[in-house]
Design an enzyme around this catalytic site. Structure first.
Site, PDB file in Angstrom:
ATOM      1  N   CYS A   1       0.833  -1.205   0.000  1.00 46.38           N
ATOM      2  CA  CYS A   1       0.000   0.000   0.000  1.00 46.38           C
ATOM      3  C   CYS A   1       0.869   1.257   0.000  1.00 46.38           C
ATOM      4  O   CYS A   1       1.504   1.571  -0.993  1.00 46.38           O
ATOM      5  CB  CYS A   1      -0.980  -0.056   1.177  1.00 46.38           C
ATOM      6  SG  CYS A   1      -2.303   1.138   1.041  1.00 46.38           S
TER       7      CYS A   1
ATOM      8  N   HIS B   1      -3.424  -5.443   1.288  1.00 48.89           N
ATOM      9  CA  HIS B   1      -2.720  -5.645   2.565  1.00 48.89           C
ATOM     10  C   HIS B   1      -2.698  -7.128   2.949  1.00 48.89           C
ATOM     11  O   HIS B   1      -3.635  -7.596   3.609  1.00 48.89           O
ATOM     12  CB  HIS B   1      -3.438  -4.879   3.680  1.00 48.89           C
ATOM     13  CG  HIS B   1      -3.152  -3.424   3.708  1.00 48.89           C
ATOM     14  ND1 HIS B   1      -2.204  -2.859   4.524  1.00 48.89           N
ATOM     15  CD2 HIS B   1      -3.702  -2.401   3.021  1.00 48.89           C
ATOM     16  CE1 HIS B   1      -2.176  -1.549   4.352  1.00 48.89           C
ATOM     17  NE2 HIS B   1      -3.073  -1.244   3.434  1.00 48.89           N
TER      18      HIS B   1
ATOM     19  N   GLU C   1      -1.043  -8.621   5.226  1.00 49.72           N
ATOM     20  CA  GLU C   1      -0.952  -8.816   6.685  1.00 49.72           C
ATOM     21  C   GLU C   1      -2.322  -8.706   7.353  1.00 49.72           C
ATOM     22  O   GLU C   1      -2.481  -9.116   8.500  1.00 49.72           O
ATOM     23  CB  GLU C   1       0.036  -7.801   7.288  1.00 49.72           C
ATOM     24  CG  GLU C   1      -0.489  -6.393   7.509  1.00 49.72           C
ATOM     25  CD  GLU C   1      -0.591  -5.569   6.229  1.00 49.72           C
ATOM     26  OE1 GLU C   1      -0.323  -6.106   5.146  1.00 49.72           O
ATOM     27  OE2 GLU C   1      -0.963  -4.379   6.314  1.00 49.72           O
TER      28      GLU C   1
END
Lengths: 165, 267
Positions: B87, B226, B228
């Site tokens: 990002c 994302h 994660e």
């Protein structure tokens, strides 16, 4: 057709301008050519009828937050005062915020005489040395724009003509 | 195996990245932007997380890209170490010229501009957008550090949260070159893997639905979604059956596992 230029600047500290100044001086070695950086927003609003002075007051009510901003209106001209080089940065790809502002003025607030709105940021570079145009160009291309979406114009002092692109 | 998770003022999800790296067996620590840059050489790989570095002043990633730590990151990239920008991390890598990196001289070759959502050839929405998206892995396995263990054509459901992910470029022939060289790693697609160019499949108006690219060498990956935030199955949305399945993992885990495998393969 008239163009209403609305120059808008913060009257509270401008953190973005401070960050740009710090980055240019501390990170990009511009300390010997740059003394200070300030910033304005510029709205250029084309209207096809109505008294531009009256319209400008109405537009300022919508586009300027007087709690933190001040502004200046210029009709059919754009000039700057002071010992700085104004660098105008705007998107060369579609500017969604400018389109939204036009739609807001036309459709929500009823200003049907608004034909177009252009939006830009004016970076006011307080430069040292003789070749200010070159210094402004270096700074613009080094930090102020990403050429894949932004374009810039170095505006001459107290004039509406540009020095370069 | 030791990973540095970069931290600039305004970074977010750095702790989630760190947990993800540790979960797949990599040691890791946060690396603040103002730490001596020379210390970066002690790490085997780097993650530049998302967020709003420097509050996105001027434009996303622009200020962070000028930090001295980025010069050190360029040196580590040149050694072939894996770097994953997520990002805002992707935006920083683009602004620093590390991605797509085809010029070889650090030139900025593209921009991640403001989102423009287009449907039926009309702009239906602009600006910040948060959603779960499906991305298709378009590179060959082992082409890129962050997708080293992912098969070509594999689909991953991963969340996005950004306002500036619309990949644009004025470089003639660059997109073709990225396609030809296998540098387009991820594209936004529907649940069947079709890359429909319009919203909601193309969530931000990005050229050719591009969601992630790598450098010519493949060690540097930038992606807008994302991973994660989709590492554990409990992070998945309520409608995903894997959310409550015992032993299930999130699709984002593959990015971190790939990074580890890439480092192992290089050793």
């Amino acid at each position: 057709m008239s163009t209403i230029n609305l120059r808008v600047w913060l009257i509270i500290p401008d953190a973005e301008a401070a960050t740009v100044k710090n980055t240019l001086i501390r990170r990009m070695g511009c300390g010997d050519i740059l003394a200070d950086v300030k910033k304005e927003r510029l709205f250029s609003i084309d209207v096809d009828s109505g008294d531009p002075e009256v319209l400008a007051k109405a537009f300022a009510k919508e586009l300027v937050n007087e709690n933190k901003e001040s502004h200046k209106v210029l009709i059919d001209t754009l000039s700057f005062e002071g010992a700085y080089v104004p660098v105008k940065v705007s998107l060369h790809i579609e500017d969604g915020e400018a389109i939204s502002t036009r739609d807001r003025l036309r459709n929500r607030l009823g200003f049907k005489n608004v034909m177009s709105v252009k939006k830009a940021t004016i970076w006011k570079l307080y430069l040292k040395g003789d070749d200010k145009e070159r210094a402004a160009k270096e700074i613009a291309e080094g930090l102020l724009i990403n050429p894949h979406k932004d374009s810039y114009e170095i505006l001459s002092l107290a004039e509406d003509a540009s020095l370069s692109r | 195996m030791k990973i540095a998770v970069m931290q600039f003022p305004g970074t977010n999800c750095e702790y989630e990245c760190l947990v993800s790296a540790r979960e797949v067996g990599m040691a890791g620590e946060l690396f603040r932007w103002n730490r001596p840059a020379a210390e970066m050489s002690a790490f085997d790989g780097f993650i530049v997380p998302g967020g709003w570095s420097y509050a996105d002043r001027i434009r996303a990633g622009a200020i962070a890209s000028k930090e001295p730590v980025m010069d050190a990151l360029r040196e580590e990239a040149a050694k072939g170490k894996p770097i994953i920008g997520i990002c805002n991390g992707f935006q920083i890598l683009v602004e620093s010229g590390l991605l797509p990196g085809t010029s070889g001289n650090g030139k900025v070759e593209m921009a991640l501009a403001q989102n423009v959502m287009i449907s039926n050839k009309k702009i239906v929405r602009r600006g910040y957008y948060v959603d779960w998206v499906t991305i298709r892995h378009d590179a060959s396995p082992r082409r890129c550090s962050g997708s080293f263990d992912i098969n070509k054509g594999e689909l991953l459901q991963i969340p996005i949260a950004h306002g500036e992910g619309n990949l644009v470029t004025m470089e003639k022939g660059l997109i073709q070159k990225l396609n030809d060289e296998g540098q387009v790693v991820f594209r936004y697609c529907d649940s069947s893997g079709r890359t429909i160019p319009e919203f909601p499949v193309n969530v931000n108006g990005s050229t050719e639905n591009i969601a992630g690219i790598c450098n010519p060498e493949g060690n540097v990956l930038g992606m807008m979604p994302h991973p994660e935030r989709a590492f554990f199955n409990w992070q998945l949305p309520p409608h995903d059956p894997r959310k409550h399945q015992m032993g299930a993992v999130g699709p984002g885990r593959k990015i971190f596992e790939s990074m580890k495998r890439y480092i192992e393969a290089r050793a």
